[in-house]
Design an enzyme around this catalytic site. Sequence first.
Site, PDB file in Angstrom:
ATOM      1  CB  CYS A  53      -1.014   0.061   1.281  1.00 17.56           C
ATOM      2  SG  CYS A  53      -1.433   1.755   1.431  1.00 17.56           S
ATOM      3  CB  CYS A  55      -0.969   6.458   1.093  1.00 14.31           C
ATOM      4  SG  CYS A  55      -2.153   5.282   1.213  1.00 14.31           S
TER       5      CYS A  55
END
Length: 144
Positions: A53, A55
């Site tokens: 992921c 971010c």
Amino acid sequence: MSMSFDQYMRDMVQPMRDELTVLGIQELRTPEEVEEQLPNAKGTALVVVNSVCGCAAGQCRPGVAKALQHDVTPDHLFTVFAGQDKEATAKAREYFAPYPPSSPSIALMKDGELVHFIERHQIEDRSAEEIAADLTSAFDRFCR
């Protein structure tokens, strides 16, 4: 010759693995490795649930790296990779109750017991510096 999707994913995540292993963090790739290490780690153990992921994980790994430059650090450093080493990650998460599964996340354990946990939502809106500050404060509290 075409590359399989699995091989592509392995190649893509390798730098994300390396970002932690270069710090001396040991990867736990199987449930057996998790079982062997986590409950038996004397003293303190940091467990980073790594993730692709972007971010959140993008700040998580540098935050961990920065925290490990602190003068007080855990005795043991481990990582499992969510979405890649699924069984190992599921096994590690058994030690993080009552927290729901989230990745990335960071656990600090002392003698096999969870003492501090940083969930994904506490990672995704924070800078690497803020994550490191959270960790070093936990290190000061539990690793002395």
